[in-house]
Design an enzyme around this catalytic site. Sequence first.
Site, mmCIF file in Angstrom:
data_model
loop_
_atom_site.group_PDB
_atom_site.id
_atom_site.type_symbol
_atom_site.label_atom_id
_atom_site.label_comp_id
_atom_site.label_asym_id
_atom_site.label_seq_id
_atom_site.Cartn_x
_atom_site.Cartn_y
_atom_site.Cartn_z
ATOM 1 N N GLU A 103 -42.812 72.711 15.870
ATOM 2 C CA GLU A 103 -42.478 74.001 16.233
ATOM 3 C C GLU A 103 -43.488 74.928 15.351
ATOM 4 O O GLU A 103 -44.175 74.586 14.264
ATOM 5 C CB GLU A 103 -41.436 74.693 15.475
ATOM 6 C CG GLU A 103 -40.273 73.927 15.986
ATOM 7 C CD GLU A 103 -38.813 74.556 15.562
ATOM 8 O OE1 GLU A 103 -37.727 74.036 15.946
ATOM 9 O OE2 GLU A 103 -38.869 75.163 14.285
ATOM 10 N N CYS A 116 -47.020 81.065 11.643
ATOM 11 C CA CYS A 116 -46.352 79.836 10.938
ATOM 12 C C CYS A 116 -46.414 78.634 11.489
ATOM 13 O O CYS A 116 -46.052 78.367 12.521
ATOM 14 C CB CYS A 116 -44.814 80.401 10.746
ATOM 15 S SG CYS A 116 -43.812 79.109 9.876
ATOM 16 N N CYS A 123 -39.049 66.207 8.424
ATOM 17 C CA CYS A 123 -39.295 66.254 6.884
ATOM 18 C C CYS A 123 -38.518 65.427 5.996
ATOM 19 O O CYS A 123 -37.444 64.934 6.670
ATOM 20 C CB CYS A 123 -39.027 67.898 6.510
ATOM 21 S SG CYS A 123 -39.416 68.188 4.945
ATOM 22 N N CYS A 127 -33.537 69.175 2.571
ATOM 23 C CA CYS A 127 -32.693 70.398 1.880
ATOM 24 C C CYS A 127 -31.412 70.549 2.928
ATOM 25 O O CYS A 127 -31.603 70.427 4.005
ATOM 26 C CB CYS A 127 -33.546 71.457 2.003
ATOM 27 S SG CYS A 127 -35.090 71.399 0.919
ATOM 28 N N CYS A 130 -31.607 73.273 5.885
ATOM 29 C CA CYS A 130 -32.525 73.205 6.675
ATOM 30 C C CYS A 130 -32.336 72.252 8.045
ATOM 31 O O CYS A 130 -32.223 71.300 7.846
ATOM 32 C CB CYS A 130 -33.667 73.088 5.881
ATOM 33 S SG CYS A 130 -35.447 72.872 6.849
ATOM 34 N N LEU A 226 -37.819 77.845 -4.381
ATOM 35 C CA LEU A 226 -36.495 77.671 -5.650
ATOM 36 C C LEU A 226 -35.316 77.682 -5.306
ATOM 37 O O LEU A 226 -34.674 76.501 -5.393
ATOM 38 C CB LEU A 226 -37.015 78.763 -6.498
ATOM 39 C CG LEU A 226 -36.743 78.410 -8.118
ATOM 40 C CD1 LEU A 226 -37.674 77.437 -8.520
ATOM 41 C CD2 LEU A 226 -36.949 79.584 -9.025
ATOM 42 N N HIS A 227 -34.792 78.502 -4.557
ATOM 43 C CA HIS A 227 -33.298 78.588 -4.084
ATOM 44 C C HIS A 227 -32.331 78.433 -5.028
ATOM 45 O O HIS A 227 -31.134 78.278 -4.582
ATOM 46 C CB HIS A 227 -33.287 77.476 -2.747
ATOM 47 C CG HIS A 227 -34.305 77.621 -1.856
ATOM 48 N ND1 HIS A 227 -34.672 78.942 -1.464
ATOM 49 C CD2 HIS A 227 -34.692 76.626 -0.998
ATOM 50 C CE1 HIS A 227 -35.545 78.648 -0.367
ATOM 51 N NE2 HIS A 227 -35.668 77.510 -0.231
ATOM 52 N N ASN A 301 -30.308 81.164 6.969
ATOM 53 C CA ASN A 301 -30.101 81.247 8.552
ATOM 54 C C ASN A 301 -29.078 80.333 8.778
ATOM 55 O O ASN A 301 -29.554 79.021 8.551
ATOM 56 C CB ASN A 301 -31.624 80.939 9.186
ATOM 57 C CG ASN A 301 -32.067 81.917 9.924
ATOM 58 O OD1 ASN A 301 -31.298 82.412 10.970
ATOM 59 N ND2 ASN A 301 -33.428 82.498 9.847
ATOM 60 N N CYS A 344 -36.437 77.376 10.552
ATOM 61 C CA CYS A 344 -37.058 76.051 10.529
ATOM 62 C C CYS A 344 -36.230 74.937 11.269
ATOM 63 O O CYS A 344 -35.272 74.588 10.994
ATOM 64 C CB CYS A 344 -37.224 75.553 8.933
ATOM 65 S SG CYS A 344 -38.526 76.436 8.186
HETATM 66 N N1 SAH Z 1 -41.345 72.166 2.602
HETATM 67 C C1 SAH Z 1 -41.616 73.660 2.520
HETATM 68 C C2 SAH Z 1 -41.928 74.352 3.688
HETATM 69 C C3 SAH Z 1 -41.369 74.098 4.794
HETATM 70 S S1 SAH Z 1 -39.690 75.194 4.607
HETATM 71 C C4 SAH Z 1 -40.943 74.010 1.463
HETATM 72 O O1 SAH Z 1 -40.108 73.702 0.917
HETATM 73 O O2 SAH Z 1 -41.285 75.359 0.939
HETATM 74 C C5 SAH Z 1 -39.960 76.830 4.737
HETATM 75 C C6 SAH Z 1 -39.075 77.700 3.963
HETATM 76 O O3 SAH Z 1 -38.126 78.127 5.012
HETATM 77 C C7 SAH Z 1 -38.467 77.274 2.741
HETATM 78 O O4 SAH Z 1 -38.397 78.156 1.688
HETATM 79 C C8 SAH Z 1 -37.213 76.702 3.152
HETATM 80 O O5 SAH Z 1 -36.495 76.234 2.136
HETATM 81 C C9 SAH Z 1 -36.523 77.889 4.047
HETATM 82 N N2 SAH Z 1 -35.542 77.534 4.782
HETATM 83 C C10 SAH Z 1 -35.403 76.307 5.557
HETATM 84 N N3 SAH Z 1 -34.241 76.469 6.212
HETATM 85 C C11 SAH Z 1 -33.917 77.560 6.007
HETATM 86 C C12 SAH Z 1 -32.604 78.334 6.442
HETATM 87 N N4 SAH Z 1 -31.779 77.715 7.235
HETATM 88 N N5 SAH Z 1 -32.389 79.654 6.095
HETATM 89 C C13 SAH Z 1 -33.225 80.040 5.291
HETATM 90 N N6 SAH Z 1 -34.468 79.475 4.863
HETATM 91 C C14 SAH Z 1 -34.641 78.235 5.304
#
Ligand code: SAH
Length: 357
Positions: A103, A116, A123, A127, A130, A226-227, A301, A344
């Site tokens: 994507e 983007c 991946c 996470c 995601c 970070l989250h 999201n 994502c």
């Molecule tokens: N692996 C890298 C880049 C890809 S993800 C990273 O972790 O930064 C890009 C960003 O989108 C990251 O901050 C990720 O945590 C966030 N992300 C992924 N899925 C998401 C979702 N469902 N809602 C909000 N943010 C999300």
Amino acid sequence: MNPESGNDSMIRPELLSLTRAEMKELMAESFGEKAYRGDQVYDWIHKKGVTDPALMSNLSKKLREALASSCRAGTVMQVEKKVSAIDGTRKFLMGLSDGNVVESVLMQYSYGDSACVSSQVGCAMGCSFCASAIGGFVRNLSASEMLEEIYCMEKDSCRRIHSTVVMGTGEPLLNYEELLRFIRILSDPEGDCISQRNITVSTCGIVPAIYSLAEEGLQINLAVSLHAPNDRIRSTIMPVSRKYSISEILKACSYYFEKTGRRLTFEYSLIEGVNDSEEKAKELADILSGLNCLINLIPVNPVEERSYRQTGRQAVLRFKNVLEKRGRNVTIRREIGRDIDAACGQLRKKYMSRETV
Ligand code: SAH
């Protein structure tokens, strides 16, 4: 992955992945041509947006044919495009030569278009919120494929891209060599010339790679996902936290700032009941004290397969307020392309499940 295309890439160089110097070398060593032919091919690809050797009209027919048969260029094809009726965001599924798809997203801002791009197919980071994590890791993208994500979107919109974030599917710092090649070629003043200051790499915090990146002499921005304000919460949503602690990540980030002078961004996806209380905001403000950084709050999201819920607007504002009262710089990410599965990995996931039904 199709093994044949793996062999193919080993045998046939990808023209887009070559720097100007390497292109000149290739012309001299593999084709017995003068080095300036390398400049011509490089200009066609990176300045004029032409990847098909047959159209490179200032080369001899013999060289055009030789390039077409022994090199690869223009292997990425747009297979699907969705345009948001809300904000004009365009989401693309890009088809790769081995049948995989990734994507890419094009967002419109007042200062220009922002792309983007994905750095991997799938991946490995897992996470929990995601969608990209769901199918697991497939393979790294080459620099050429990442550049083509950009060039395909520029062609589609007939406009130059102003800035780029490597925030699509994948963990870019686990595809380090190709990522650097991509950045160097993309920002080459004699190429597509996107300023490094307008390129952001987002990572979940691969500590050794952050230290390496600090030494590369680049001016790119680093964003860290970070989250969570502590390792206990982070480990429930990001498996990578078992490998690198928040304090190790923050130390590496300080070093990156020291070396490059580029401000850091910390991304913080707000998930209801998980990391979004005012207590957590205080903790977050504390751990980031002393770092010159921006905190980017992202209401999570929702992804179909997960039960996570987005933090409500009022709670997001309260969270922001707590951080600001403690002197932190905070933005709330504008939600983009909500109507087109712009989170994502959502579009790719849907495409893959259609393909396998
Ligand atoms: N692996 C890298 C880049 C890809 S993800 C990273 O972790 O930064 C890009 C960003 O989108 C990251 O901050 C990720 O945590 C966030 N992300 C992924 N899925 C998401 C979702 N469902 N809602 C909000 N943010 C999300």
